[in-house]
Design a protein around this motif. Structure first.
Motif, mmCIF file in Angstrom:
data_model
loop_
_atom_site.group_PDB
_atom_site.id
_atom_site.type_symbol
_atom_site.label_atom_id
_atom_site.label_comp_id
_atom_site.label_asym_id
_atom_site.label_seq_id
_atom_site.Cartn_x
_atom_site.Cartn_y
_atom_site.Cartn_z
ATOM 1 N N ASN A 206 -50.258 -3.836 -78.415
ATOM 2 C CA ASN A 206 -49.798 -2.500 -77.777
ATOM 3 C C ASN A 206 -48.326 -2.258 -78.182
ATOM 4 O OD1 ASN A 206 -47.992 -3.668 -75.645
ATOM 5 N ND2 ASN A 206 -50.189 -4.374 -74.928
ATOM 6 N N GLY A 207 -47.939 -1.006 -77.726
ATOM 7 C CA GLY A 207 -46.493 -0.820 -78.104
ATOM 8 C C GLY A 207 -45.500 -1.462 -77.502
ATOM 9 N N LYS A 208 -45.607 -1.803 -76.147
ATOM 10 C CA LYS A 208 -44.994 -2.358 -75.368
ATOM 11 C C LYS A 208 -44.500 -3.636 -75.833
ATOM 12 C CE LYS A 208 -43.937 -4.114 -70.636
ATOM 13 N NZ LYS A 208 -43.155 -5.443 -70.905
ATOM 14 N N GLU A 209 -45.398 -4.554 -76.316
ATOM 15 C CA GLU A 209 -45.217 -5.844 -77.031
ATOM 16 C C GLU A 209 -44.529 -5.629 -78.250
ATOM 17 O OE1 GLU A 209 -48.999 -7.655 -77.296
ATOM 18 O OE2 GLU A 209 -49.327 -7.982 -75.469
ATOM 19 N N ALA A 210 -44.714 -4.787 -79.197
ATOM 20 C CA ALA A 210 -44.170 -4.693 -80.044
ATOM 21 C C ALA A 210 -42.469 -4.151 -80.035
ATOM 22 C CB ALA A 210 -44.789 -3.261 -80.966
ATOM 23 N N TYR A 211 -42.336 -3.162 -78.956
ATOM 24 C CA TYR A 211 -40.998 -2.893 -78.865
ATOM 25 C C TYR A 211 -40.244 -4.008 -78.216
ATOM 26 C CZ TYR A 211 -37.010 -0.530 -76.723
ATOM 27 O OH TYR A 211 -35.726 -0.082 -76.567
ATOM 28 N N ASP A 212 -40.969 -4.743 -77.459
ATOM 29 C CA ASP A 212 -40.165 -6.124 -76.882
ATOM 30 C C ASP A 212 -39.835 -7.016 -77.806
ATOM 31 O OD1 ASP A 212 -40.284 -4.830 -74.257
ATOM 32 O OD2 ASP A 212 -42.024 -6.310 -73.634
ATOM 33 N N TYR A 213 -40.682 -7.164 -79.029
ATOM 34 C CA TYR A 213 -40.266 -8.076 -80.059
ATOM 35 C C TYR A 213 -39.140 -7.701 -80.781
ATOM 36 C CZ TYR A 213 -41.431 -10.124 -84.568
ATOM 37 O OH TYR A 213 -40.993 -11.059 -85.686
ATOM 38 N N LEU A 214 -39.197 -6.119 -81.227
ATOM 39 C CA LEU A 214 -37.904 -5.669 -81.727
ATOM 40 C C LEU A 214 -36.632 -5.697 -80.847
ATOM 41 C CD1 LEU A 214 -39.836 -2.537 -83.120
ATOM 42 C CD2 LEU A 214 -39.173 -4.253 -84.357
ATOM 43 N N ALA A 215 -36.875 -5.347 -79.806
ATOM 44 C CA ALA A 215 -35.650 -5.505 -78.795
ATOM 45 C C ALA A 215 -35.043 -6.991 -78.607
ATOM 46 C CB ALA A 215 -36.105 -4.922 -77.504
ATOM 47 N N GLY A 216 -35.965 -7.910 -78.945
ATOM 48 C CA GLY A 216 -35.333 -9.411 -78.783
ATOM 49 C C GLY A 216 -34.597 -9.665 -80.026
ATOM 50 N N PHE A 217 -34.835 -9.000 -81.155
ATOM 51 C CA PHE A 217 -33.772 -9.453 -82.017
ATOM 52 C C PHE A 217 -32.358 -8.832 -81.770
ATOM 53 C CE2 PHE A 217 -37.757 -9.607 -84.695
ATOM 54 C CZ PHE A 217 -37.259 -10.681 -85.175
ATOM 55 N N VAL A 218 -32.321 -7.508 -81.102
ATOM 56 C CA VAL A 218 -31.151 -6.960 -80.741
ATOM 57 C C VAL A 218 -30.501 -7.689 -79.850
ATOM 58 C CG1 VAL A 218 -30.095 -4.869 -79.940
ATOM 59 C CG2 VAL A 218 -32.140 -4.530 -81.379
ATOM 60 N N GLN A 219 -31.154 -8.181 -78.809
ATOM 61 C CA GLN A 219 -30.548 -8.926 -77.666
ATOM 62 C C GLN A 219 -29.793 -10.277 -78.160
ATOM 63 O OE1 GLN A 219 -33.855 -9.355 -75.140
ATOM 64 N NE2 GLN A 219 -33.861 -7.432 -74.392
ATOM 65 N N GLU A 220 -30.490 -10.807 -79.358
ATOM 66 C CA GLU A 220 -29.753 -12.128 -79.925
ATOM 67 C C GLU A 220 -28.919 -11.744 -80.842
ATOM 68 O OE1 GLU A 220 -33.118 -13.917 -82.018
ATOM 69 O OE2 GLU A 220 -34.363 -14.213 -80.079
ATOM 70 N N GLY A 221 -28.297 -10.650 -80.984
ATOM 71 C CA GLY A 221 -27.266 -9.904 -81.835
ATOM 72 C C GLY A 221 -27.512 -9.830 -83.298
ATOM 73 N N LYS A 222 -29.018 -9.926 -83.890
ATOM 74 C CA LYS A 222 -29.330 -9.892 -85.145
ATOM 75 C C LYS A 222 -29.230 -8.494 -85.634
ATOM 76 C CE LYS A 222 -31.975 -14.198 -84.797
ATOM 77 N NZ LYS A 222 -33.197 -14.923 -84.908
ATOM 78 N N ASN A 223 -29.136 -8.269 -86.956
ATOM 79 C CA ASN A 223 -29.278 -7.111 -87.604
ATOM 80 C C ASN A 223 -30.816 -6.858 -87.856
ATOM 81 O OD1 ASN A 223 -29.198 -4.890 -89.120
ATOM 82 N ND2 ASN A 223 -28.033 -5.524 -90.691
#
Length: 301
Positions: A206-223
């Motif tokens: 679902n979209g929530k799991e996909a968004y959480d995955y993407l947001a995780g990279f941002v939270q880790e400070g990754k490009n």
């Protein structure tokens, strides 16, 4: 009941409207976007040697349409008292199909996050149920209509053979995030994208799991552009739909660089504006897998 007045819901709100219909003792739902109209049963012409789900054909305003008997799909005996039966005329996957149901009762509006994924324990791999909505008056079961049509006519589904027509493909290191709630379609998309050279695909239900995955990279400070080069999403999914996922990505300062392709059975001329309004980079109708791959070739970072 004609449904062509248009859906009033604003795009990207994570809401949907559902037509409730009954089969036996259970209540089921179909997205209003899929429904063209609801009519009284019409005379059906039986087709010899047709698929068991197919009741026959009807003629509606000059069009010949297949009728799917939902009792046969769900393994139930024929209706004993068919006086309330209805035909739901639907359109998706670039085709029109009529669903024969016991009754149509009302329209509900609710958020996708109210739709829960059914447990494999009580559905099994052969189940057509993809979501459950809990209500005080009982549950509404959401069905995988694309899977039904694929079972009736596999030629209308996504096929690896179509990808081979694109010729020899190089293996790509680009990572794709793909959100699709149908297990059948996730498998088909895995096979077809791999055949096209895109082997670094991460699938979510679902979209929530996909968004959480993407947001995780941002939270880790990754490009994010170093981690993911493309997002492909269905529209109809429990928890978060594809329009809302696209909107959240495009409104996020760190994520908006990601190209988003909406790959859905609901891409039509009359509904394309919904994807445009949330910032989708491309919209492609299932099962046009070759067009999807060419769009990925063009738009992936």
């Amino acid at each position: 009941m004609n449904m062509e007045q248009g859906i009033l819901l604003e795009s990207g709100t994570n809401e949907l409207e559902v037509v409730e219909f009954h089969i036996g003792e259970n209540k089921y739902g179909i997205n209003v976007i899929k429904v063209k109209e609801i009519i009284m049963p019409a005379p059906v012409t039986v087709i010899p040697h047709a698929h068991p789900y197919i009741e026959g054909l009807i003629q509606l305003r000059g069009e010949v349409l297949p009728v799917v008997n939902m009792r046969k799909v769900l393994g139930l005996p024929p209706q004993e008292n068919p006086e309330n039966d209805k035909f739901i005329v639907s359109e998706f996957n670039q085709q029109k199909v009529v669903f024969h149901v016991d009754n149509v009762t009302q329209i509900h509006r609710f958020s996708w996050d109210r739709i829960e994924k059914p447990s494999d324990m009580y559905t099994g791999k052969a189940s057509h149920i993809v979501g459950v909505v809990k209500q005080d008056s009982g549950m509404i079961l959401m069905l995988d209509y694309e899977r039904m049509i694929a079972e009736i006519n596999p030629e209308t589904s996504i096929r690896v053979e179509d990808v081979k027509k694109l010729g020899k493909r190089e293996r790509s290191s680009k990572r794709i995030v793909l959100a699709e709630d149908s297990a059948l379609l996730r498998g088909l998309l895995h096979d077809t994208l791999s055949e096209a050279g895109y082997v670094q695909t991460v699938f979510f239900e679902n979209g929530k799991e996909a968004y959480d995955y993407l947001a995780g990279f941002v939270q880790e400070g990754k490009n994010i552009a170093d981690e993911v080069q493309m997002v492909i999403t269905d529209i109809e999914m429990p928890q978060m739909d594809g329009h809302h996922l696209t909107k959240k990505i495009k409104e996020d300062v760190a994520l908006k660089v990601l190209p988003v392709i909406i790959f859905s059975s609901l891409i039509t001329d009359s509904l394309r504006h919904k994807g445009e309004s949330v910032g989708a980079d491309a919209q492609i109708s299932k099962p046009e897998i070759n067009r999807l791959i060419l769009a990925v070739d063009e738009k992936a970072l």
